[in-house]
Design a protein around this motif. Structure first.
Motif, PDB file in Angstrom:
ATOM      1  N   GLU A 200     -77.736  28.633   5.795  1.00  0.00           N
ATOM      2  CA  GLU A 200     -77.565  28.954   4.380  1.00  0.00           C
ATOM      3  C   GLU A 200     -78.733  28.373   3.575  1.00  0.00           C
ATOM      4  O   GLU A 200     -78.593  27.369   2.881  1.00  0.00           O
ATOM      5  CB  GLU A 200     -76.248  28.379   3.853  1.00  0.00           C
ATOM      6  CG  GLU A 200     -75.045  29.199   4.196  1.00  0.00           C
ATOM      7  CD  GLU A 200     -75.062  30.572   3.552  1.00  0.00           C
ATOM      8  OE1 GLU A 200     -75.568  30.739   2.427  1.00  0.00           O
ATOM      9  OE2 GLU A 200     -74.559  31.514   4.194  1.00  0.00           O
TER      10      GLU A 200
ATOM     11  N   CYS B 151     -71.151  29.009   7.090  1.00  0.00           N
ATOM     12  CA  CYS B 151     -71.640  29.155   8.466  1.00  0.00           C
ATOM     13  C   CYS B 151     -70.564  28.771   9.473  1.00  0.00           C
ATOM     14  O   CYS B 151     -69.868  27.772   9.287  1.00  0.00           O
ATOM     15  CB  CYS B 151     -72.849  28.257   8.701  1.00  0.00           C
ATOM     16  SG  CYS B 151     -74.209  28.583   7.596  1.00  0.00           S
TER      17      CYS B 151
ATOM     18  N   THR C 197     -71.126  25.596   2.874  1.00  0.00           N
ATOM     19  CA  THR C 197     -71.718  26.744   3.564  1.00  0.00           C
ATOM     20  C   THR C 197     -70.640  27.489   4.351  1.00  0.00           C
ATOM     21  O   THR C 197     -69.751  26.857   4.931  1.00  0.00           O
ATOM     22  CB  THR C 197     -72.847  26.329   4.536  1.00  0.00           C
ATOM     23  OG1 THR C 197     -72.299  25.572   5.599  1.00  0.00           O
ATOM     24  CG2 THR C 197     -73.912  25.516   3.830  1.00  0.00           C
TER      25      THR C 197
END
Length: 148
Positions: free
Chosen positions: A92, A69, A67
């Motif tokens: 995500e 993030c 991810t």
């Protein structure tokens, strides 16, 4: 890096839960293991600490690898009197965990197999509405008594 110097207190009623945000990076595994060991010590569940720490390590590695993030939230909770749940929340929802087999010469791809082997069960929950989820939590549960 976030410090765990703040004392953790167990709740006396209901199903206690603790969560904390961390950077979405492999180095979060160390404070994640410290977090789960601290919480489980407060709850007198030290016998689950090694398995829970291993699960956190793998879930954090997956989030940081799969991810984009910048931040994840680690959760430790008692979903019932006999279950402990550890999880990693990211933003995500389109990147869902898949249990797959890694080839013998693959250098990665075994994290969820390891989680599957040590947890009593695992899965994921989407957060937000069905039409517009904003994130997901990948979690694993351990029995607090009479477990594996």
């Amino acid at each position: 890096m976030t410090s765990l110097r703040t004392p953790v207190e167990a709740l006396s009623a209901g199903h206690p839960m603790y969560s904390q945000a961390f950077p979405c990076e492999p180095a979060t595994a160390e404070p994640g293991r410290e977090l789960v060991r601290c919480v489980l010590s407060v709850w007198h569940l030290d016998g689950l600490a090694d398995r829970a720490a291993l699960i956190f390590t793998e879930l954090i590695a997956n989030a940081s690898e799969h991810t984009p993030c910048p931040e994840i939230r680690l959760t430790v909770g008692r979903t019932s009197a006999t279950r402990l749940r550890v999880g990693v929340v990211d933003r995500e929802p389109s990147r869902l965990p898949i249990l797959s087999q890694a080839a013998d010469d693959d250098e990665s791809g075994r994290g969820l197999l390891l989680v599957d082997a040590v947890a009593d069960r695992w899965g994921y929950d989407l957060h937000g509405s069905d039409r517009r989820p904003w994130g997901k939590e990948v979690w694993a549960e351990l029995r607090t008594e009479g477990g594996k």
